[in-house]
Design an enzyme around this catalytic site. Structure first.
Site, PDB file in Angstrom:
ATOM      1  N   ASP A  38       0.809  -1.222   0.000  1.00  0.00           N
ATOM      2  CA  ASP A  38       0.000   0.000   0.000  1.00  0.00           C
ATOM      3  C   ASP A  38       0.842   1.273   0.000  1.00  0.00           C
ATOM      4  O   ASP A  38       0.420   2.306   0.500  1.00  0.00           O
ATOM      5  CB  ASP A  38      -0.959   0.005   1.208  1.00  0.00           C
ATOM      6  CG  ASP A  38      -2.143   0.958   0.993  1.00  0.00           C
ATOM      7  OD1 ASP A  38      -2.550   1.136  -0.165  1.00  0.00           O
ATOM      8  OD2 ASP A  38      -2.634   1.515   1.984  1.00  0.00           O
ATOM      9  N   GLY A  40       1.529   2.641  -2.792  1.00  0.00           N
ATOM     10  CA  GLY A  40       0.996   3.389  -3.925  1.00  0.00           C
ATOM     11  C   GLY A  40       1.649   3.094  -5.254  1.00  0.00           C
ATOM     12  O   GLY A  40       1.629   3.921  -6.163  1.00  0.00           O
ATOM     13  N   PRO A 116       4.717  -6.920  -6.356  1.00  0.00           N
ATOM     14  CA  PRO A 116       3.979  -6.964  -5.085  1.00  0.00           C
ATOM     15  C   PRO A 116       4.776  -6.355  -3.943  1.00  0.00           C
ATOM     16  O   PRO A 116       5.999  -6.426  -3.900  1.00  0.00           O
ATOM     17  CB  PRO A 116       3.766  -8.467  -4.847  1.00  0.00           C
ATOM     18  CG  PRO A 116       4.012  -9.116  -6.175  1.00  0.00           C
ATOM     19  CD  PRO A 116       5.006  -8.257  -6.875  1.00  0.00           C
ATOM     20  N   GLY A 117       4.049  -5.782  -2.992  1.00  0.00           N
ATOM     21  CA  GLY A 117       4.703  -5.202  -1.833  1.00  0.00           C
ATOM     22  C   GLY A 117       4.742  -6.129  -0.637  1.00  0.00           C
ATOM     23  O   GLY A 117       5.613  -6.020   0.217  1.00  0.00           O
ATOM     24  N   MET A 171       2.632  12.461  -0.242  1.00  0.00           N
ATOM     25  CA  MET A 171       3.004  13.704   0.439  1.00  0.00           C
ATOM     26  C   MET A 171       1.767  14.544   0.754  1.00  0.00           C
ATOM     27  O   MET A 171       1.780  15.339   1.698  1.00  0.00           O
ATOM     28  CB  MET A 171       3.978  14.502  -0.433  1.00  0.00           C
ATOM     29  CG  MET A 171       5.381  13.910  -0.521  1.00  0.00           C
ATOM     30  SD  MET A 171       6.249  13.846   1.067  1.00  0.00           S
ATOM     31  CE  MET A 171       6.392  15.586   1.458  1.00  0.00           C
ATOM     32  N   ASP A 172       0.692  14.347  -0.013  1.00  0.00           N
ATOM     33  CA  ASP A 172      -0.543  15.096   0.253  1.00  0.00           C
ATOM     34  C   ASP A 172      -1.140  14.729   1.604  1.00  0.00           C
ATOM     35  O   ASP A 172      -1.860  15.518   2.219  1.00  0.00           O
ATOM     36  CB  ASP A 172      -1.562  14.863  -0.863  1.00  0.00           C
ATOM     37  CG  ASP A 172      -1.820  13.384  -1.128  1.00  0.00           C
ATOM     38  OD1 ASP A 172      -0.833  12.607  -1.150  1.00  0.00           O
ATOM     39  OD2 ASP A 172      -2.985  12.986  -1.307  1.00  0.00           O
ATOM     40  N   GLY A 477      10.669 -55.490   3.810  1.00  0.00           N
ATOM     41  CA  GLY A 477      11.378 -56.710   3.426  1.00  0.00           C
ATOM     42  C   GLY A 477      12.562 -56.470   2.514  1.00  0.00           C
ATOM     43  O   GLY A 477      13.076 -57.413   1.894  1.00  0.00           O
ATOM     44  N   LYS A 478      13.035 -55.243   2.430  1.00  0.00           N
ATOM     45  CA  LYS A 478      14.136 -54.907   1.525  1.00  0.00           C
ATOM     46  C   LYS A 478      15.394 -55.695   1.863  1.00  0.00           C
ATOM     47  O   LYS A 478      16.022 -56.295   0.972  1.00  0.00           O
ATOM     48  CB  LYS A 478      14.445 -53.402   1.609  1.00  0.00           C
ATOM     49  CG  LYS A 478      13.286 -52.490   1.262  1.00  0.00           C
ATOM     50  CD  LYS A 478      13.669 -51.027   1.344  1.00  0.00           C
ATOM     51  CE  LYS A 478      14.094 -50.609   2.735  1.00  0.00           C
ATOM     52  NZ  LYS A 478      13.028 -50.784   3.750  1.00  0.00           N
ATOM     53  N   SER A 546      15.204 -44.804   1.477  1.00  0.00           N
ATOM     54  CA  SER A 546      15.377 -43.743   0.462  1.00  0.00           C
ATOM     55  C   SER A 546      14.024 -43.161   0.069  1.00  0.00           C
ATOM     56  O   SER A 546      13.546 -43.371  -1.038  1.00  0.00           O
ATOM     57  CB  SER A 546      16.119 -44.276  -0.765  1.00  0.00           C
ATOM     58  OG  SER A 546      15.585 -45.487  -1.239  1.00  0.00           O
TER      59      SER A 546
END
EC number: 2.7.7.4
Length: 633
Positions: A38, A40, A116-117, A171-172, A477-478, A546
């Site tokens: 925001d 600007g 994006p901000g 600034m306004d 069972g590996k 793994s």
């Protein structure tokens, strides 16, 4: 006599041609707007489009109607609506994507990236800044310098953007107070110097009211500098730095329309080139001379950085996409290990030791990121200890590639010093990086050639080397299947070695735990050992959970084509848990054992394993026989 007010079709056509000719030769400025939420940014870009008369009447009517509907302050036009095109952005009142807009004035053409901000979308800001010549950093005059302001400024400096505009907006809303403006400039100047930004142009503006956008505003008579749009029109942009460096061009495409023409097309990254210049192709090092420089307009006598051309060479030398053509007398370095600055852009944290795709120049290689040396605190520039990098974190880490590549430091050559990292499974871009320098060990360590090679070792054993990679849940069972398989192969006079997951953790990998990073390093080390054993001509049998596909694919990439045989020992979790020979599942369920696969750590089943073993329908003996049938037809 023809009334001069009315022009003939020929005169109108002549005016159009003159306008197009003038427009074609205008310089182009690419710039980015960035800052906190925001501040600007979208309003500013909308105002620039409006002031440069780049809005059609129907767009303006729609914009006025939309502004009335949303109730803009003071009845003014809400210029942000021109840019925030996504429905989600209008609903939330923020920009969540990079919006690119084109506009032009009498003096110059512009492409602006509205980024994006919100901190969550810092990665989008990096995308927009990667091609920018100038950065407009916005600050809300009511809020001053914020963390996101510092983060974006740090990234602007990191990415090498030399032209910086600090636009103090709204600034306004502070009654155009000079003291407020001066305090912000002093605060930002101190920070900018700490990160290496020595010069910037500060402008007090109001995007909504148009103050100091297209022209000086009477509301701030104390400000005597340029308005924003005139400054953008006049600021000098040049690629003289790139042109003064030695020639380099990554090859994008080998142009072979017929048998009589073979050229190498690409965008010149640095330097200049003429027909007759001596060039070298990296990483092979082969040399030749430029025969022709071909472009859409015909043959050229000179081409410079930033131009896309096709080069033909006098000699028939091997050159393909991803390689780099450089000046023969000033070649780039070639290495496979670097120190790099990394901007992490993924919601999933970086996993040290995991292999990612690295896209650099026009080539893609496999890269492994080591543990970070440190993470940078963008507010204080403090170097913090870090085990990994989270979303939007910036850190320094070493990267190892699977092959040597030609490169340059990012400060010298953005095209051959900047890269992105891509997740091998999801294909998501997870990081952007900048090469700082090559590690000395990458140039000091060389492969020692031997007279007895892997083919000789395999021939002596009368067998084809292979890695049988048994993967599955704990209790599937590996190890049982691997043990039976090795005994059967031994009876067939085959030379084998069994690497079991538990056994290697007693020695080679006893320093590793069971975090995701440690599991990856565990598999990497086993893969390297298995590769050495296949070089010795052995049939290697491994039994490891793994759990991650990317690490199994990493080991596969280490092996010769066809030598890696992935065996998925497919056992349902409930069946594996019933077996629970070691009591591990019970400990995991009770919370005594953390990061246990299947309970609080995932298992990624193979997509296309060479062999699938259903242990609910096949005995270990039958499983071993099925593997032997695949290994030895």
């Amino acid at each position: 006599m023809t009334d001069p007010i009315y022009k003939t079709d020929a005169l109108i056509a002549e005016d159009i041609d003159a306008y197009l000719e003038a427009h074609q030769h205008k310089t182009m400025l690419r710039f980015i707007t960035c800052g906190s939420v925001d501040d600007g940014k979208s309003t500013l870009i909308g105002r620039l489009l409006y002031d440069s008369k780049m809005i059609f009447e129907d767009q303006l009517a729609t914009l006025e109607a939309d502004s009335k509907r949303v109730g803009t302050q003071g009845g003014n036009i809400d210029f942000a609506l021109l840019v925030d095109g996504l429905a989600a952005e209008r609903e939330q009142g923020i920009t969540i994507d990079v919006a690119y807009r084109f506009f032009a004035t009498e003096k110059r053409k512009f492409i602006v990236a509205d980024t994006p901000g919100h901190e969550q979308y810092t990665r989008n800001m990096v995308t927009g800044a990667s091609t920018a010549d100038l950065a407009v950093i916005l600050i809300d005059a009511r809020k001053g310098v914020l963390t996101q302001t510092r983060r974006h400024s740090y990234l602007v400096q990191l990415l090498g953007i030399k032209n910086v505009v600090l636009a103090v907006n709204k600034m306004d809303l502070v009654d155009y107070d000079q003291a407020t403006y001066d305090a912000i400039i002093e605060d930002y100047t101190n920070f900018a110097r700490s990160i290496g930004i020595e010069e910037f142009v500060a402008i007090p503006i109001s995007g909504l009211a148009g103050d100091n956008i297209a022209a000086h505003s009477d509301t701030m008579p104390w400000y005597t500098g340029p308005a924003l749009l005139p400054h953008l029109e006049e600021v000098e942009i040049s690629n003289t730095v790139e042109q003064e460096q030695p020639f380099s061009m990554p090859v994008q495409w080998v142009n072979r329309p017929n048998l009589d023409f073979r050229g190498f097309a690409g965008l010149i990254a640095t330097g200049s080139i003429r027909p007759g210049d001596s060039v070298r192709v990296l990483p092979s090092g082969k040399t030749s001379e430029v025969a022709r420089i071909v472009s859409l307009e015909g043959d050229r006598e000179l081409a410079v950085a930033g131009e896309s051309v096709t080069l033909t060479l006098k000699d028939e030398i091997d050159c393909s996409r991803g390689q780099v053509i450089v000046a023969a007398q000033a070649p780039l370095e070639v290495a496979d290990q670097f120190e790099s600055t990394i901007v992490w852009m993924d919601e999933q944290e970086m996993v040290p030791g995991r292999a990612y795709w690295m896209k650099i120049g026009t080539q893609t290689v496999s890269a492994t990121v080591q543990h970070p040396k440190y993470e940078v605190n963008v507010n204080t520039q403090e170097q913090l200890a870090a085990k990994t990098l989270d979303l939007n974190a910036i850190g320094v880490a070493n990267i190892t590639l699977d092959r040597e590549i030609p490169f340059d430091a990012y400060d010298n050559n953005h095209a051959l010093g900047g890269f992105i990292l891509i997740d091998k499974i999801t294909n998501a871009t997870v990081a952007a990086g900048l090469i700082n320098f090559a590690l000395r060990r990458s140039t000091n360590v060389h492969w020692q050639a031997t007279d007895i090679d892997r083919a000789d070792h395999a021939a002596m054993k009368n067998q084809k080397p292979a890695v049988v990679w048994l993967t599955g849940l704990s209790g599937s069972g590996k190890s049982t299947i691997g043990n039976i398989l090795e005994k059967k192969l031994a009876r067939m006079n085959r030379h084998t070695f069994l690497l079991d997951g538990d056994n290697v953790r007693h020695g080679l990998n006893k320093d590793l735990g069971f975090t995701e990073a440690d599991r990856i390093e565990n598999i990497r080390r086993v893969g390297e050992v298995a590769k050495l054993m296949t070089d010795a001509g052995l049939i290697v049998i491994t039994a490891f959970i793994s759990p991650f596909r990317s690490e199994r694919d990493m080991v596969r990439s280490m092996m010769q084509p066809g030598e890696f045989v992935e065996v998925f020992v497919d056992t349902p979790l409930e069946v594996a848990e019933e077996r629970d020979v070691k009591g591990l599942y019970a400990k995991a369920r009770s919370g005594q054992l953390k990061n246990f696969t299947g309970i609080d750590s995932p298992y990624e089943a193979p997509f296309n394993a060479e062999i699938r073993i259903d242990t609910t329908a096949m005995s270990p003996e039958e499983a071993a026989d099925a593997i032997i049938d695949r290994l030895i037809p």
